[in-house]
Design an enzyme around this catalytic site. Structure first.
Site, mmCIF file in Angstrom:
data_model
loop_
_atom_site.group_PDB
_atom_site.id
_atom_site.type_symbol
_atom_site.label_atom_id
_atom_site.label_comp_id
_atom_site.label_asym_id
_atom_site.label_seq_id
_atom_site.Cartn_x
_atom_site.Cartn_y
_atom_site.Cartn_z
ATOM 1 N N TYR A 1 0.853 -1.204 0.000
ATOM 2 C CA TYR A 1 0.000 0.000 0.000
ATOM 3 C C TYR A 1 0.892 1.259 0.000
ATOM 4 O O TYR A 1 0.523 2.297 -0.512
ATOM 5 C CB TYR A 1 -0.952 -0.025 1.199
ATOM 6 N N LYS B 1 -3.125 8.606 2.688
ATOM 7 C CA LYS B 1 -4.370 8.446 3.454
ATOM 8 C C LYS B 1 -4.229 9.016 4.868
ATOM 9 O O LYS B 1 -5.201 9.539 5.431
ATOM 10 C CB LYS B 1 -4.793 6.979 3.512
HETATM 11 O O1 0WD Z 1 -10.547 -1.613 -1.192
HETATM 12 C C1 0WD Z 1 -10.904 -0.542 -1.690
HETATM 13 N N1 0WD Z 1 -11.347 -0.494 -2.917
HETATM 14 C C2 0WD Z 1 -10.859 0.702 -0.858
HETATM 15 C C3 0WD Z 1 -10.917 1.941 -1.449
HETATM 16 C C4 0WD Z 1 -10.715 0.538 0.604
HETATM 17 C C5 0WD Z 1 -10.699 1.784 1.320
HETATM 18 C C6 0WD Z 1 -10.743 2.987 0.691
HETATM 19 N N2 0WD Z 1 -10.838 3.063 -0.683
HETATM 20 C C7 0WD Z 1 -10.863 4.380 -1.295
HETATM 21 C C8 0WD Z 1 -9.894 4.629 -2.429
HETATM 22 O O2 0WD Z 1 -8.589 4.859 -1.959
HETATM 23 C C9 0WD Z 1 -10.503 5.872 -3.036
HETATM 24 O O3 0WD Z 1 -10.155 7.005 -2.275
HETATM 25 O O4 0WD Z 1 -12.120 4.609 -1.859
HETATM 26 C C10 0WD Z 1 -12.004 5.611 -2.861
HETATM 27 C C11 0WD Z 1 -12.710 5.105 -4.109
HETATM 28 O O5 0WD Z 1 -11.954 4.041 -4.651
HETATM 29 P P1 0WD Z 1 -12.550 2.747 -5.368
HETATM 30 O O6 0WD Z 1 -14.004 2.840 -5.492
HETATM 31 O O7 0WD Z 1 -11.919 1.578 -4.724
HETATM 32 O O8 0WD Z 1 -11.823 2.817 -6.785
HETATM 33 P P2 0WD Z 1 -12.246 3.246 -8.276
HETATM 34 O O9 0WD Z 1 -13.524 2.642 -8.664
HETATM 35 O O10 0WD Z 1 -11.050 2.947 -9.131
HETATM 36 O O11 0WD Z 1 -12.420 4.818 -8.149
HETATM 37 C C12 0WD Z 1 -11.358 5.696 -7.860
HETATM 38 C C13 0WD Z 1 -11.441 6.834 -8.851
HETATM 39 C C14 0WD Z 1 -10.683 6.776 -10.157
HETATM 40 O O12 0WD Z 1 -10.607 5.679 -10.688
HETATM 41 P P3 0WD Z 1 -9.377 5.168 -11.636
HETATM 42 O O13 0WD Z 1 -9.661 3.724 -11.554
HETATM 43 O O14 0WD Z 1 -9.654 5.791 -12.949
HETATM 44 O O15 0WD Z 1 -8.034 5.548 -11.071
HETATM 45 O O16 0WD Z 1 -10.842 8.014 -8.465
HETATM 46 C C15 0WD Z 1 -11.010 8.885 -9.582
HETATM 47 C C16 0WD Z 1 -11.258 8.042 -10.783
HETATM 48 O O17 0WD Z 1 -12.577 8.103 -11.161
HETATM 49 N N3 0WD Z 1 -9.852 9.689 -9.887
HETATM 50 C C17 0WD Z 1 -9.944 10.986 -10.117
HETATM 51 N N4 0WD Z 1 -11.007 11.813 -10.095
HETATM 52 C C18 0WD Z 1 -10.783 13.094 -10.386
HETATM 53 N N5 0WD Z 1 -9.564 13.572 -10.680
HETATM 54 C C19 0WD Z 1 -8.648 11.408 -10.404
HETATM 55 C C20 0WD Z 1 -8.474 12.777 -10.700
HETATM 56 N N6 0WD Z 1 -7.271 13.303 -10.984
HETATM 57 N N7 0WD Z 1 -7.803 10.344 -10.323
HETATM 58 C C21 0WD Z 1 -8.557 9.304 -10.022
#
Ligand code: 0WD
Length: 268
Positions: free
Chosen positions: A157, A164
């Protein structure tokens, strides 16, 4: 319905698996109106799908790496909802892939660290500033997503743990800064969930398995369990809660040594 007549801006929808997708679904189910944002043209289609599914009012570009895009996005939100909004969901995390694979001391670079902090942590402060006036009009709240890797070590991580930790500190500083205006700021620390972002972390699948064994609930959490908690934290039912990190992780964070780990001692 918990959120009838409420209005939210939701960022971070990248696919149907996204935590933000489930949050938008829960907010919609509870009667809220939504504006959804996307970071680039490639993602717009996916966010359009969500907008259709949840009857969103608008879909706006908002790459949080750009102050100009953030300002333009919230100017458009202000034009649409002149008398304010009830909340903003920040569900965004990013670090370059090579930062999330290998020995922390070796792979953590100055540039990767700057990018991870900018997109995953600072962007929450930037969104808070841009939405402050709109939130103040309706005693709204901000919500972000964090992970256990901020407070204890999770293999690979790496720099996201640093980012975070910074994000969680920003939750407390923002809550103190804007509490006088009635604006609340909280985070959900979610257990591991299979999403696009998670698939970038080496050994994530194994982490899911271990997590399910150690957590008191003996399973992993679902996107909708996070979505439901988000709906609660963004609702008037949570009017006394601010500056908090709320764990939705099946209790994983509460365990230091599980029965499973104890059995490692039997091997000697
Ligand atoms: O296990 C997990 N999935 C966990 C996620 C456990 C605990 C927390 N999280 C957090 C993540 O760190 C994140 O902060 O939850 C949040 C949402 O993440 P997610 O739903 O797991 O992941 P995903 O569906 O990939 O959404 C994150 C999105 C991006 O996705 P991609 O896959 O394209 O990197 O963050 C957005 C984008 O839509 N994103 C941005 N949005 C605006 N501007 C940017 C940016 N520059 N970069 C990424």
């Amino acid at each position: 319905m918990l959120l009838q007549g409420k209005r939210f801006v939701v960022t971070g929808i990248a696919s149907k698996l996204s935590i933000a997708w489930a949050i938008a679904e829960a907010l919609h189910r509870e009667g809220a109106s939504l504006i959804l944002t996307y970071p680039n043209d490639k993602m717009k289609k996916r966010v359009d799908m969500a907008a259709e599914a949840f009857g969103a009012d608008l879909v706006l570009p908002c790459d949080v790496g750009s102050d100009a895009e953030i300002d333009a996005c919230f100017a458009a939100v202000a034009e649409h909802w002149e008398d304010g909004i009830d909340g903003v969901v920040h569900a965004i995390g990013f670090a370059p892939a090579d930062e999330l694979n290998g020995d922390f001391t070796q792979v953590t670079s100055r540039e990767g660290s700057a990018i991870a902090h900018d997109i995953s942590a600072y962007s929450f402060v930037a969104l808070a500033r841009a939405s402050r006036a709109l939130l103040a009009k309706r005693q709204g709240s901000l919500l972000t997503l964090t992970y256990q890797g901020s407070i204890s070590v999770i293999p690979n991580y790496n720099v996201m743990g640093m980012a975070k930790a910074s994000l969680e500190a920003s939750v407390r500083y923002l809550a103190a800064s804007m509490g006088g205006e009635g604006i609340r700021v909280n985070a959900i620390s979610a257990g591991p969930i299979r999403t696009l972002a998670a698939s970038g972390i080496k050994s994530f699948r194994r982490m899911l398995d271990v997590n399910a064994k150690i957590a008191p609930l003996q399973r992993n959490v679902t996107q909708m369990e996070v979505g439901n908690t988000a709906a609660f934290l963004l609702s008037p039912w949570a009017s006394g809660i601010t500056g908090e990190i709320v764990f939705v992780d099946g209790g994983f964070n509460t365990v230091a040594i599980s029965e499973q780990l104890l059995s490692l001692g039997d091997e000697e």
